[in-house]
Design an enzyme around this catalytic site. Structure first.
Site, mmCIF file in Angstrom:
data_model
loop_
_atom_site.group_PDB
_atom_site.id
_atom_site.type_symbol
_atom_site.label_atom_id
_atom_site.label_comp_id
_atom_site.label_asym_id
_atom_site.label_seq_id
_atom_site.Cartn_x
_atom_site.Cartn_y
_atom_site.Cartn_z
ATOM 1 N N VAL A 94 -41.067 8.883 -53.698
ATOM 2 C CA VAL A 94 -39.952 8.129 -53.134
ATOM 3 C C VAL A 94 -38.664 8.771 -53.619
ATOM 4 O O VAL A 94 -38.582 9.245 -54.752
ATOM 5 C CB VAL A 94 -39.985 6.636 -53.538
ATOM 6 C CG1 VAL A 94 -41.142 5.918 -52.900
ATOM 7 C CG2 VAL A 94 -40.030 6.480 -55.056
ATOM 8 N N SER A 95 -37.666 8.809 -52.757
ATOM 9 C CA SER A 95 -36.374 9.356 -53.136
ATOM 10 C C SER A 95 -35.586 8.304 -53.894
ATOM 11 O O SER A 95 -35.933 7.125 -53.927
ATOM 12 C CB SER A 95 -35.599 9.790 -51.889
ATOM 13 O OG SER A 95 -35.315 8.660 -51.072
ATOM 14 N N THR A 96 -34.483 8.725 -54.481
ATOM 15 C CA THR A 96 -33.614 7.785 -55.184
ATOM 16 C C THR A 96 -33.083 6.732 -54.226
ATOM 17 O O THR A 96 -32.956 5.555 -54.563
ATOM 18 C CB THR A 96 -32.448 8.549 -55.842
ATOM 19 O OG1 THR A 96 -32.982 9.560 -56.696
ATOM 20 C CG2 THR A 96 -31.575 7.617 -56.660
ATOM 21 N N GLN A 132 -35.650 4.096 -53.619
ATOM 22 C CA GLN A 132 -35.812 3.238 -54.779
ATOM 23 C C GLN A 132 -34.787 2.109 -54.783
ATOM 24 O O GLN A 132 -35.091 0.977 -55.108
ATOM 25 C CB GLN A 132 -35.667 4.063 -56.057
ATOM 26 C CG GLN A 132 -36.865 4.973 -56.325
ATOM 27 C CD GLN A 132 -36.628 5.858 -57.521
ATOM 28 O OE1 GLN A 132 -35.539 6.361 -57.720
ATOM 29 N NE2 GLN A 132 -37.644 6.039 -58.328
#
Length: 698
Positions: free
Chosen positions: A30-32, A35
């Site tokens: 998952v990317s920032t 998130q």
């Protein structure tokens, strides 16, 4: 599509052994950005675990890349790389990789397919949870391609739409998003179409009141007070920020100001000219024509925090950072050498003109009164010589380079995709789609004729009937062109890897003569990184006079053995063979000479040597030997003896070095060292990937 069919993996497994259970690993990325929206590792992990359980597979392991961008190739993501490392083992520890959605694998077409295809070449399949699809059948692979392409197109549409909206707002003079300049705030934040930038000052609205004292640190007030202090202290930034910090007028993040931070805010040209620049050429993504990709630069006028007279007064008084007037020396290891405190060393500093040195950034106060590290400075020439020697030793070692080249080619082969097989499958699909299109076109033409349609009406009817099949054919042809490009790039990289040995032989003879500027360019290409592996020695103290003698005379420190001592005895004729002290409590001449030579080799201090010899007078012996000429005579007698180099004037700390051996870099070295310049020496390396190399020493 209709309901998904039973996975071909399961069918094959049951055919071989009804009791056989497939082994699955799940890959969670998952990317920032994801998130922050609540779609973290825990959320996707629950979904993949549930899918594996539902299929009746055995869960083997979980691999994660948390906060990693989906645009990065799998080779640059730790979790994805670990999966591939296990996939090439024999026997293979798993059969299928499970992901929650296609974008977990990659947000770019090539990033996605190269990982999926390489796993497929190794006999490992990929299953996507949210679409309940996998690539174990032609139908499943087609659906995966369809869903992945939809995701890529949607991402491109969203980005284009978002950037277009920002550009439109900016051109209308409206607030277009992003952090406002220091000194401004967003009015009507969250109200679509009503947001605008205003001066951040106490106006009695929103969070302030007109009756009670305002307790908020308004940014415009901080800037105005800071300007007043600069006028008062005649441009002294340190005194100005000390005064601001003492009053609690801190920066936006609530931390004390540093002189540089406040200077950057107050002297920002957009602030002083009361404007905001969108798509600034120095900050925007530029296209091949050098212009911003998503739209032209737009300048928006803002309300003024300072009057023109106040800006003019500020410019007259302020003292901008002065550029260094040193020799212009280049420090090739600046920002590449990490200290024990975690900060990096940079070249220059006070006294650097006479004695070039590296200073740890942690020793500089981020703001007045802030704690600093105690890392000592490093002598620049010594540490640079060590680092460059490591590079030259590596590139001069033909056996090691040959092994590295073999490893590089082997790893590149392991990571490459079988593009030939992919193109063959596409050619078959294109041919089949062509046949399907011909049949559908004939059927559609007959239908149009039976309906009595003629001319343009018949043509329009046929086009409508075959539209979807035409689009499918064009998509397949487009995909084939892309794969051909990827294949060519991969083949080119492999060829460059195989030429590594020849290129090194061309470059190595010239590396020793590189100056600091060329060394800096080359280390940038090699992506050299260094770190201290132990406490660095302090540079303070007197220079070892014995070691200085050997360095000045370009002599090795002789190794004293029985044969070489006989040469000394022939010159000096010490009583009792020179191995017995002349008086009680004294030292034998041979012991004294051994201590001198050890000090020259190691740089040990006199007290340390005195403790070893049980004496306090070694330095007195040294002075007498020099004054009487004995030292010169003894060294003349030992002139042909074998020996070791003297300790450096500035001893190095334990160091570790890492870098990348890339064929294109070696070619660049050859170009840099030649008289005929074939290409720009500062251009990127020809090959974008490389194999890491390591060096360690003192």
């Amino acid at each position: 599509m209709g309901k998904s069919v039973i996975s071909a993996i399961d069918v094959a497994a049951r055919a071989l052994d009804p009791a056989l259970t497939l082994r699955a690993v799940d890959y969670l990325r998952v990317s920032t950005e994801d998130q922050t929206k609540g779609y973290g590792i825990a959320y996707t992990g629950k979904r993949t675990a549930s899918h594996i359980q539902k299929k009746g597979w055995t869960h083997v392991d979980t691999f994660k890349d948390e906060g990693e961008s989906g645009t990065l190739p799998w080779q640059e993501r730790e979790g994805a790389t670990k999966i591939m490392d296990l996939a090439v083992r024999t026997p293979r520890p798993f059969d299928v990789v499970v992901v929650y959605e296609t974008r977990a694998i990659g947000r770019k077409n090539r990033v996605f397919w190269e990982w999926v295809w390489k796993l497929q070449d190794l006999g490992v399949f990929v299953a996507v949870v949210d679409e309940d699809i996998d690539n174990t059948t032609e139908d499943g692979e087609a659906r995966m391609r369809e869903k992945a392409n939809e995701a890529f197109k949607e991402l491109a549409r969203i980005r284009k739409r978002t950037q277009g909206g920002i550009q439109e707002k900016a051109e209308l003079g409206e607030y277009a998003g992003g952090q406002p300049h220091y000194g401004y705030r967003i009015k009507n934040q969250g109200k679509k179409g009503e947001q605008e930038l205003v001066i951040d000052e106490c106006d009695g609205g929103d969070v302030c009141t007109r009756t009670d004292p305002c307790e908020i640190v308004h940014e415009a007030y901080v800037l105005r007070e800071g300007r007043k202090y600069l006028i008062k202290y005649r441009g002294d930034w340190t005194k100005s920020v000390i005064s601001l910090n003492a009053r609690g007028l801190v920066n936006r993040s609530g931390k004390p100001w540093s002189a540089k931070n406040f200077r950057d805010r107050l002297m920002d040209e957009d602030l002083l000219n009361a404007r905001r620049t969108y798509r600034h050429p120095k900050r925007a993504n530029l296209g091949p024509d050098g212009k911003p990709v998503w739209g032209p630069t737009v300048v928006i006028e803002l309300p003024q925090i300072f009057t023109e007279e106040e800006v003019a007064e500020l410019r007259r008084v302020v003292r901008l950072p002065k550029s260094s007037r040193g020799t212009g020396r280049v420090y090739p290891l600046s920002g590449r050498l990490q200290s024990l405190c975690g900060k990096f060393y940079t070249g220059g500093g006070a006294g650097a003109e006479d004695s070039p040195r590296y200073t740890c950034r942690g020793s500089q106060m981020p703001y007045p009164g802030a704690p600093t590290c105690s890392c000592v400075t490093l002598h620049a020439e010594s540490v640079e010589a060590w680092a460059w020697q490591q590079v030259c030793d590596l590139l001069g070692n033909s056996e090691k380079l040959h092994a590295l080249a073999d490893e590089w080619v082997g790893v590149a082969k392991d990571q490459s995709v079988d593009y030939v097989a992919r193109l063959a499958v596409l050619d078959q699909q294109i041919a089949e789609q062509d046949d399907t299109l011909d049949i559908m076109m004939a059927v559609a033409a007959k239908k149009a004729a039976r309906a009595g349609l003629k001319g343009a009406e018949a043509e329009a009817s046929v086009d409508k009937a075959i539209k979807r099949e035409v689009e499918a054919l064009e998509s397949l042809k487009k995909e084939r062109v892309e794969i051909e490009i990827w294949q060519a790039e991969s083949s080119q990289a492999d060829e460059r890897a195989k030429d590594l040995q020849e290129l090194v032989q061309r470059a190595n003879a010239r590396l020793e003569n590189f100056g600091e500027e060329r060394q800096a360019e080359f280390m940038e290409l090699l992506n050299i990184k260094m770190e201290l592996a132990g406490p660095p020695p302090c540079l303070k103290g007197l220079e070892c006079s014995i070691g200085q003698w050997f360095r000045e005379n370009d002599r090795l420190v002789p190794t004293l053995c029985d044969h070489s001592w006989e040469l000394v005895m022939a010159s000096e004729n010490f009583p009792n063979g020179g191995t017995v002290p002349r008086q009680k409590g004294g030292l034998a001449p041979r012991t004294v000479l051994e201590a001198f030579l050890k000090k020259a080799r190691t740089g040990a201090a006199w007290p340390e040597l005195n403790a070893e010899c049980g004496s306090t007078g070694l330095i007195g012996h040294w002075r007498r030997w020099v004054a009487s000429g004995r030292w010169e005579r003894v060294m003349e007698a030992l002139k042909g003896a074998e020996g070791l180099p003297a300790a450096p004037r500035y001893p190095l700390p334990p160091l570790r070095m890492t870098g990348e051996v890339r064929p294109g870099v070696i070619l660049a070295a050859s170009v840099l060292g030649s008289h005929v310049q074939e290409s720009d020496p500062s251009a990127p390396a020809c090959c974008s990937s490389g194999r890491p190399v390591r060096g360690a020493g003192r």
